[in-house]
Write a protein that holds these residues in place. Structure first.
Motif, PDB file in Angstrom:
ATOM      1  N   MET A  79     109.004  94.273 -72.961  1.00  0.00           N
ATOM      2  CA  MET A  79     110.400  94.632 -73.109  1.00  0.00           C
ATOM      3  C   MET A  79     110.937  94.064 -74.420  1.00  0.00           C
ATOM      4  O   MET A  79     110.844  92.872 -74.682  1.00  0.00           O
ATOM      5  N   GLU A  80     111.483  94.922 -75.244  1.00  0.00           N
ATOM      6  CA  GLU A  80     112.025  94.478 -76.523  1.00  0.00           C
ATOM      7  C   GLU A  80     113.508  94.176 -76.388  1.00  0.00           C
ATOM      8  O   GLU A  80     114.237  94.876 -75.707  1.00  0.00           O
ATOM      9  N   GLU A  81     113.918  93.144 -77.071  1.00  0.00           N
ATOM     10  CA  GLU A  81     115.317  92.745 -77.093  1.00  0.00           C
ATOM     11  C   GLU A  81     115.784  92.782 -78.541  1.00  0.00           C
ATOM     12  O   GLU A  81     115.120  92.249 -79.422  1.00  0.00           O
ATOM     13  N   GLU A  82     116.930  93.428 -78.791  1.00  0.00           N
ATOM     14  CA  GLU A  82     117.419  93.579 -80.167  1.00  0.00           C
ATOM     15  C   GLU A  82     118.819  92.990 -80.281  1.00  0.00           C
ATOM     16  O   GLU A  82     119.673  93.263 -79.444  1.00  0.00           O
ATOM     17  N   ARG A  83     119.022  92.203 -81.325  1.00  0.00           N
ATOM     18  CA  ARG A  83     120.323  91.583 -81.584  1.00  0.00           C
ATOM     19  C   ARG A  83     120.642  91.671 -83.071  1.00  0.00           C
ATOM     20  O   ARG A  83     119.753  91.810 -83.907  1.00  0.00           O
TER      21      ARG A  83
ATOM     22  N   HIS B  16     117.719  80.706 -82.031  1.00  0.00           N
ATOM     23  CA  HIS B  16     118.576  81.544 -81.208  1.00  0.00           C
ATOM     24  C   HIS B  16     117.816  82.435 -80.229  1.00  0.00           C
ATOM     25  O   HIS B  16     118.364  82.828 -79.201  1.00  0.00           O
ATOM     26  N   LEU B  17     116.572  82.776 -80.533  1.00  0.00           N
ATOM     27  CA  LEU B  17     115.794  83.611 -79.623  1.00  0.00           C
ATOM     28  C   LEU B  17     114.693  82.834 -78.907  1.00  0.00           C
ATOM     29  O   LEU B  17     113.970  83.411 -78.099  1.00  0.00           O
ATOM     30  N   ASP B  18     114.547  81.566 -79.203  1.00  0.00           N
ATOM     31  CA  ASP B  18     113.568  80.707 -78.558  1.00  0.00           C
ATOM     32  C   ASP B  18     112.146  81.274 -78.682  1.00  0.00           C
ATOM     33  O   ASP B  18     111.462  81.505 -77.692  1.00  0.00           O
ATOM     34  N   VAL B  19     111.740  81.529 -79.927  1.00  0.00           N
ATOM     35  CA  VAL B  19     110.393  82.003 -80.215  1.00  0.00           C
ATOM     36  C   VAL B  19     109.722  81.035 -81.177  1.00  0.00           C
ATOM     37  O   VAL B  19     110.383  80.262 -81.876  1.00  0.00           O
TER      38      VAL B  19
ATOM     39  N   ARG C 114     109.814  90.857 -79.904  1.00  0.00           N
ATOM     40  CA  ARG C 114     108.684  91.680 -79.461  1.00  0.00           C
ATOM     41  C   ARG C 114     108.081  91.146 -78.157  1.00  0.00           C
ATOM     42  O   ARG C 114     107.913  91.865 -77.212  1.00  0.00           O
ATOM     43  N   THR C 115     107.708  89.880 -78.168  1.00  0.00           N
ATOM     44  CA  THR C 115     107.142  89.235 -76.977  1.00  0.00           C
ATOM     45  C   THR C 115     107.828  87.888 -76.823  1.00  0.00           C
ATOM     46  O   THR C 115     108.809  87.611 -77.503  1.00  0.00           O
ATOM     47  N   ASP C 116     107.294  87.048 -75.966  1.00  0.00           N
ATOM     48  CA  ASP C 116     107.871  85.725 -75.778  1.00  0.00           C
ATOM     49  C   ASP C 116     107.608  84.805 -76.965  1.00  0.00           C
ATOM     50  O   ASP C 116     108.253  83.775 -77.110  1.00  0.00           O
TER      51      ASP C 116
END
Length: 83
Positions: free
Chosen positions: A1-5, A37-40, A72-74
């Motif tokens: 699942m992709e998340e876009e900000r 901010h995205l914890d990657v 893209r991923t975790d």
């Protein structure tokens, strides 16, 4: 699942470094901001974003930049400029 900000990232901190290293520092600031901010753990900058940072040379990066970030991923996120 992709998340876009979409983020507006301040780059004024890059102006405090040596003149010839400002654009490189701006890229590092973007990577740190997105990572926080995205914890990657890994952030990839799009080539268009890199060109936008370096557009005025190493001595004069933009003071802020709008970026579209896709998670893209975790572990991996990709940043590209918002135009």
């Amino acid at each position: 699942m992709e998340e876009e900000r979409v983020y507006t990232i301040p780059l004024k901190e890059a102006k405090k470094t040596k003149r010839k290293k400002r654009a490189g520092r701006a890229a590092k600031i973007i990577k740190q901001f997105v990572s926080k901010h995205l914890d990657v753990s890994e952030v990839k900058l799009d080539s268009d974003l890199n060109e936008k940072i370096w557009s005025h040379g190493a001595e004069d990066p933009p003071s802020q930049i709008r970026v579209r970030v896709t998670k893209r991923t975790d572990e991996v996120a990709e940043a590209s400029p918002l135009e």
